[in-house]
Scaffold this motif. Structure first.
Motif, mmCIF file in Angstrom:
data_model
loop_
_atom_site.group_PDB
_atom_site.id
_atom_site.type_symbol
_atom_site.label_atom_id
_atom_site.label_comp_id
_atom_site.label_asym_id
_atom_site.label_seq_id
_atom_site.Cartn_x
_atom_site.Cartn_y
_atom_site.Cartn_z
ATOM 1 N N MET B 1 7.432 -7.530 -1.513
ATOM 2 C CA MET B 1 8.733 -6.876 -1.592
ATOM 3 C C MET B 1 9.804 -7.776 -1.011
ATOM 4 N N PHE B 2 9.480 -8.430 0.100
ATOM 5 C CA PHE B 2 10.468 -9.307 0.722
ATOM 6 C C PHE B 2 10.766 -10.499 -0.176
ATOM 7 N N VAL B 3 9.730 -10.986 -0.831
ATOM 8 C CA VAL B 3 9.903 -12.145 -1.703
ATOM 9 C C VAL B 3 10.854 -11.792 -2.832
ATOM 10 N N SER B 4 10.641 -10.616 -3.427
ATOM 11 C CA SER B 4 11.498 -10.227 -4.542
ATOM 12 C C SER B 4 12.925 -9.982 -4.055
ATOM 13 N N ALA B 5 13.049 -9.498 -2.812
ATOM 14 C CA ALA B 5 14.381 -9.233 -2.278
ATOM 15 C C ALA B 5 15.149 -10.543 -2.098
ATOM 16 N N VAL B 6 14.428 -11.588 -1.733
ATOM 17 C CA VAL B 6 15.094 -12.872 -1.526
ATOM 18 C C VAL B 6 15.446 -13.501 -2.869
ATOM 19 N N ALA B 7 14.510 -13.426 -3.815
ATOM 20 C CA ALA B 7 14.731 -14.099 -5.088
ATOM 21 C C ALA B 7 15.691 -13.314 -5.971
ATOM 22 N N GLY B 8 15.714 -11.999 -5.819
ATOM 23 C CA GLY B 8 16.504 -11.164 -6.713
ATOM 24 C C GLY B 8 17.980 -11.255 -6.422
ATOM 25 N N PRO B 9 18.789 -10.571 -7.206
ATOM 26 C CA PRO B 9 20.228 -10.664 -7.040
ATOM 27 C C PRO B 9 20.764 -9.939 -5.808
ATOM 28 N N GLY B 10 20.107 -8.899 -5.357
ATOM 29 C CA GLY B 10 20.640 -8.161 -4.218
ATOM 30 C C GLY B 10 19.530 -7.644 -3.342
ATOM 31 N N PRO B 14 13.874 -0.743 1.217
ATOM 32 C CA PRO B 14 12.494 -0.262 1.198
ATOM 33 C C PRO B 14 12.427 1.161 0.650
ATOM 34 N N SER B 15 11.364 1.453 -0.050
ATOM 35 C CA SER B 15 11.224 2.780 -0.657
ATOM 36 C C SER B 15 9.779 3.239 -0.528
ATOM 37 N N THR B 16 9.487 4.355 -1.155
ATOM 38 C CA THR B 16 8.108 4.854 -1.101
ATOM 39 C C THR B 16 7.139 3.888 -1.763
ATOM 40 N N ASN B 17 7.660 3.008 -2.615
ATOM 41 C CA ASN B 17 6.771 2.028 -3.247
ATOM 42 C C ASN B 17 6.084 1.136 -2.217
ATOM 43 N N ASP B 18 6.763 0.925 -1.094
ATOM 44 C CA ASP B 18 6.189 0.069 -0.059
ATOM 45 C C ASP B 18 4.990 0.716 0.617
ATOM 46 N N PHE B 19 4.779 1.989 0.339
ATOM 47 C CA PHE B 19 3.633 2.670 0.944
ATOM 48 C C PHE B 19 2.426 2.684 0.002
ATOM 49 N N ASN B 20 2.701 2.412 -1.281
ATOM 50 C CA ASN B 20 1.590 2.400 -2.244
ATOM 51 C C ASN B 20 1.059 0.980 -2.369
ATOM 52 N N LEU B 21 0.191 0.644 -1.445
ATOM 53 C CA LEU B 21 -0.290 -0.729 -1.395
ATOM 54 C C LEU B 21 -1.421 -0.917 -2.391
ATOM 55 N N PRO B 22 -1.499 -2.117 -2.989
ATOM 56 C CA PRO B 22 -2.584 -2.383 -3.935
ATOM 57 C C PRO B 22 -3.911 -2.517 -3.196
ATOM 58 N N PRO B 23 -5.035 -2.339 -3.901
ATOM 59 C CA PRO B 23 -6.338 -2.506 -3.248
ATOM 60 C C PRO B 23 -6.479 -3.910 -2.673
ATOM 61 N N VAL B 24 -7.087 -3.995 -1.501
ATOM 62 C CA VAL B 24 -7.272 -5.301 -0.862
ATOM 63 C C VAL B 24 -8.297 -6.119 -1.642
ATOM 64 N N PHE B 25 -9.363 -5.459 -2.062
ATOM 65 C CA PHE B 25 -10.336 -6.137 -2.927
ATOM 66 C C PHE B 25 -10.829 -5.140 -3.961
ATOM 67 N N ALA B 188 5.566 12.868 8.658
ATOM 68 C CA ALA B 188 6.980 12.517 8.535
ATOM 69 C C ALA B 188 7.389 11.516 9.604
ATOM 70 N N ASN B 189 6.874 11.688 10.811
ATOM 71 C CA ASN B 189 7.221 10.749 11.874
ATOM 72 C C ASN B 189 6.714 9.351 11.576
ATOM 73 N N MET B 190 5.481 9.265 11.089
ATOM 74 C CA MET B 190 4.917 7.949 10.807
ATOM 75 C C MET B 190 5.594 7.307 9.605
ATOM 76 N N PHE B 191 5.864 8.130 8.600
ATOM 77 C CA PHE B 191 6.519 7.636 7.382
ATOM 78 C C PHE B 191 7.910 7.101 7.710
ATOM 79 N N ALA B 192 8.690 7.920 8.414
ATOM 80 C CA ALA B 192 10.059 7.528 8.737
ATOM 81 C C ALA B 192 10.074 6.314 9.651
ATOM 82 N N GLY B 193 9.137 6.269 10.600
ATOM 83 C CA GLY B 193 9.094 5.144 11.523
ATOM 84 C C GLY B 193 8.818 3.839 10.801
ATOM 85 N N HIS B 194 7.848 3.882 9.889
ATOM 86 C CA HIS B 194 7.502 2.669 9.148
ATOM 87 C C HIS B 194 8.671 2.231 8.267
ATOM 88 N N LEU B 195 9.322 3.192 7.670
ATOM 89 C CA LEU B 195 10.471 2.898 6.813
ATOM 90 C C LEU B 195 11.600 2.256 7.623
#
Lengths: 64, 260
Positions: B1-10, B14-25, B188-195
């Protein structure tokens, strides 16, 4: 004693939320059923639920 | 997400997408980061408390002291003070709940792990489910199902007509609101804190890589806030572990008391 007071706090919050939700929900259901263009029953339900849950909180925690 | 933020135009907030992590393996939903972290937490807790209690001595070493302090905290300050008579049989559950939630929450700020599993709502749901099942089962076992339900629905000493108003609220509180407040608060506390941490640290990262010098100069403030928020998060994480245990103990205590 401090943790019991904290417990009472959360129980009170629970009662207030459920009072609003239950009676507000019943009012909302009546609105949908009887006259879908107004929200009078929901309003009455909210007030009723608020009053009832405050009464309940008083019964549970204020009487002693 | 950070990489795309740097390369992208703006800046991409962070959104809920940052919580849906891909499988590690592999390609399974059971190998995602939160699931692996939960397993890691179980292993770490087990190792820690086995090591702390293996060589139990009268004069405790450092490890034993820490382990016993945590145990004594749950046993004395939570179980004994709130449940009172007959608290001992609930200590294992409360202790497991507390340490499990605490370690998983604190994972949210440990470098490289940095994800609180409880920010996925299904984990708190399961924990609240355990509490829910236990305190209802205790109440039914102790008082019998009829008396227990009657105690919930009909508060003594109330005029008859008031039951029409009060009984639905009581039933909803015990059977719907309690598990929801138990689980959603933690979630909600954990979600908001991470966000929050994502906003400040991701924002700082974006500002640092921005082309304007002004933004680069200001980026340390964002990072600084990120660090301050990390300490704040640590406090919230410990507090939430305490509160879910406290509430579980209170619900169990409530089910044990007859007049309820």
């Amino acid at each position: 004693m401090a943790s019991n007071e904290e417990g009472a706090l959360w129980s009170i919050l629970g009662y207030l939320i459920s009072g609003l939700l239950i009676w507000g929900g019943i009012g909302y259901g009546l609105d949908r059923w009887l006259n879908p263009h107004h929200h009078w029953f929901m309003l009455v339900g909210f007030l009723l639920g608020m009053g009832a849950s405050i009464y309940l909180v008083w019964l549970r925690f204020g009487r002693e | 997400m950070f990489v795309s933020a740097v390369a992208g135009p703006g800046f991409v907030p962070p959104s809920t997408n940052d919580f849906n992590l891909p499988p590690v393996f592999g390609n399974s939903a059971y190998s995602t980061k939160p699931v692996l972290l939960v397993f890691l937490s179980i292993i770490l807790i087990s190792i820690f408390f086995i090591a702390a209690s293996r060589k139990a001595a009268i004069v405790p070493g450092k490890l034993q002291f820490v382990g016993e302090s945590i145990y004594a905290f749950v046993r004395k300050d939570l179980a004994e003070e709130i449940i009172g008579h007959g608290f001992l049989q609930f200590v294992p559950f409360l202790f497991t709940l507390f340490t499990f939630v605490l370690v998983n929450n604190v994972f949210g700020i440990i470098p490289f792990l940095q994800f609180p599993a409880m920010s996925h709502v299904s984990f708190p749901y399961v924990l609240a489910g355990f509490s829910y099942f236990i305190f209802h089962a205790i109440g039914i076992k102790k008082q019998g199902i009829g008396k227990y339900l009657k105690g919930i629905a009909f508060l003594p000493g109330v005029p008859k007509f008031a039951y029409i108003l009060l009984t639905p609220i009581e039933i909803a509180t015990y059977f719907l609101i309690r598990p929801v407040t138990l689980s959603l608060r933690l979630f909600a506390n954990m979600f908001a804190g991470h966000l929050l941490l994502l906003v400040f640290i991701g924002g700082g990262n974006y500002m640092l890589h921005d082309s304007h010098l002004f933004m680069k100069i200001l980026s340390p403030f964002s990072f600084g806030f990120g660090i301050a928020m990390t300490f704040f998060e640590f406090m919230v994480q410990c507090l939430q572990a305490y509160i879910i245990t406290l509430l579980s103990a209170l619900f169990i205590a409530g089910a044990l008391v007859d007049e309820h």
